[in-house]
Write an enzyme that holds these catalytic residues in place. Structure first.
Site, PDB file in Angstrom:
ATOM      1  N   GLU A 191      27.602  45.325  36.459  1.00 23.94           N
ATOM      2  CA  GLU A 191      28.295  45.832  37.638  1.00 23.94           C
ATOM      3  C   GLU A 191      28.856  47.246  37.383  1.00 23.94           C
ATOM      4  O   GLU A 191      28.659  48.129  38.207  1.00 23.94           O
ATOM      5  CB  GLU A 191      29.390  44.827  38.020  1.00 23.94           C
ATOM      6  CG  GLU A 191      29.824  44.908  39.459  1.00 23.94           C
ATOM      7  CD  GLU A 191      31.093  45.672  39.608  1.00 23.94           C
ATOM      8  OE1 GLU A 191      31.361  46.129  40.705  1.00 23.94           O
ATOM      9  OE2 GLU A 191      31.817  45.829  38.620  1.00 23.94           O
ATOM     10  N   ARG A 226      28.100  45.394  46.488  1.00 27.48           N
ATOM     11  CA  ARG A 226      28.401  46.226  45.312  1.00 27.48           C
ATOM     12  C   ARG A 226      27.431  47.411  45.176  1.00 27.48           C
ATOM     13  O   ARG A 226      27.093  47.835  44.076  1.00 27.48           O
ATOM     14  CB  ARG A 226      28.361  45.413  44.013  1.00 27.48           C
ATOM     15  CG  ARG A 226      29.476  44.409  43.858  1.00 27.48           C
ATOM     16  CD  ARG A 226      30.837  45.094  43.778  1.00 27.48           C
ATOM     17  NE  ARG A 226      31.863  44.175  43.334  1.00 27.48           N
ATOM     18  CZ  ARG A 226      32.516  43.312  44.120  1.00 27.48           C
ATOM     19  NH1 ARG A 226      32.250  43.271  45.425  1.00 27.48           N
ATOM     20  NH2 ARG A 226      33.440  42.529  43.625  1.00 27.48           N
ATOM     21  N   SER A 244      34.756  42.516  36.923  1.00 25.72           N
ATOM     22  CA  SER A 244      33.488  41.799  36.734  1.00 25.72           C
ATOM     23  C   SER A 244      32.510  42.679  35.959  1.00 25.72           C
ATOM     24  O   SER A 244      32.269  43.822  36.353  1.00 25.72           O
ATOM     25  CB  SER A 244      32.849  41.469  38.077  1.00 25.72           C
ATOM     26  OG  SER A 244      33.718  40.690  38.844  1.00 25.72           O
TER      27      SER A 244
END
Ligand code: EPU
Length: 339
Positions: A332, A165, A236
């Site tokens: 995130e 990520r 998320s």
């Protein structure tokens, strides 16, 4: 002629549906318009924000500077061999449409990334990943425009410094690079990856085709994740934390059921959803913001107007995880703007 609008409301352009006023806003549909918008921003000494599908952003009340809404469209076959193809996708293309198109053309490899909200240009920024595949594995080249001088460059996957990520584009060295197109190397031979447990259960037979995987990923996501077009969310909300092996072993001793995924010899990825769920947050609503009933990693905006409510509520979740497990959770999506 590029249209630049002042005090533009971004409420309908972010999937968390937060109210935010952009100081200046321009929708760009060609590389020429993109460079024009960048040059206009330089003349005004304005900082630059790039908006794709708005599905990975927490927008604060005010976004200073020039917000460039990426509308570059198109796909082009660059190379073809017996085994694979390289296709250029412009940054404003919608991600899920791209996955469907590639599969229908017989260009395989994107199936596990089906139904991820957002645009092609946003995909490399957070190195989108799901069900055992990350976009980093498929990237041939990321085309960028340097917002400081309008220069155009192509970056290899190695130059993009991808990790879980994360990428160059999230760092101070890469913040000024605006992604205009992405070249992906896709296989012409049917490849399937059903290594992820939830997917293996959904695609049980050995003769599965890429289309079977695509169908299964769509079904798994629809059953486990709330649809952002129905319930305002950014997927998320937290990253899965990565801890050292010794910390992971201690946690496993205290919490034998805790899911853990080895990253390499020294580090282990933990499940943020599991910890949040264990602490009883699933379904809890405060300040017009809730943790999804379907998945503890997804935060839903029920009725909050501003990012401050989302941050106040989610900070409580972070604190409770830190108190119980001594693990810190990182957000995130990107939090941008001023309050
Ligand atoms: N779990 C719970 N409670 C929940 C949900 C999950 O305890 O409410 C447990 C599950 O039982 C499982 C573990 O948590 O043991 C992992 O759950 P899941 O397979 O749903 O994956 P995740 O780690 O929570 C990540 C990505 C998702 C991606 C899935 C599938 C991150 C931050 N999230 O979620 O990506 O779809 O894996 O690959 O890495 C996104 O980034 O927006 C996103 C949705």
């Amino acid at each position: 002629m590029l249209k630049v609008e002042a005090n533009f409301q971004l409420g309908s352009l972010n999937t968390l549906k937060l109210e935010c006023i952009a100081e200046c806003y321009a929708h760009v549909s060609t590389t020429g318009e993109l460079r024009e918008a960048l040059s206009e921003a330089r003349q005004r000494s304005a900082n630059i924000n790039v908006l794709g599908g708005g599905s990975n952003l927490i927008l604060n009340r005010y976004l200073p500077g020039m917000t460039i809404h990426m509308g570059l469209q198109g796909r082009e076959l660059l190379e073809e061999s017996a085994d694979d193809v390289v296709v250029r996708f412009q940054a404003g293309e919608e991600w899920h449409e791209t996955v469907l198109w590639a599969n229908a053309e017989g260009y395989f490899g994107l199936e596990n990334l089906a139904l991820i909200p957002g645009s092609v240009g946003a995909a490399p920024v957070q190195n989108i990943g799901a069900y055992g595949v990350e976009i980093a594995q498929l990237i041939e080249c990321v085309h960028v425009v340097d917002s400081r001088n309008g220069d155009i460059r192509g970056l290899t996957a190695a130059e993009c410094c991808f990790s879980y990520r994360n990428s160059l584009f999230k760092t101070s060295e890469g913040k000024h690079l605006i992604i205009s197109a992405v070249d992906l190397r896709l296989s012409k031979r049917p490849v399937v990856n059903t290594s992820y447990p939830a997917l293996r259960e959904a695609v049980p037979h050995d003769a599965a085709t890429p289309s079977d995987v695509l169908t299964a990923v769509v079904a798994v996501r629809q059953s486990k994740l709330p649809d952002p077009s129905v319930e305002a969310n950014v997927g998320s909300f937290f990253k899965n934390p990565i801890v050292d092996r010794v910390t992971a072993e201690h946690l496993k001793g205290d919490y034998p059921d805790m899911p853990q995924y080895p990253v390499d010899a020294n580090t282990v990825k933990l499940s943020a959803a599991w910890m949040i769920d264990q602490l009883g947050w699933r379904g809890v609503e405060e300040l017009g913001v809730s943790v999804s009933e379907k998945h503890a990693l997804v935060v839903i905006n029920k009725s909050a107007r501003y990012a401050s409510e989302v941050i106040e509520f989610t900070d409580k979740i972070t604190s409770s995880v830190s108190e119980r497990y001594s693990v810190s959770l990182d957000r995130e999506p990107e939090f941008v703007g001023s309050g």
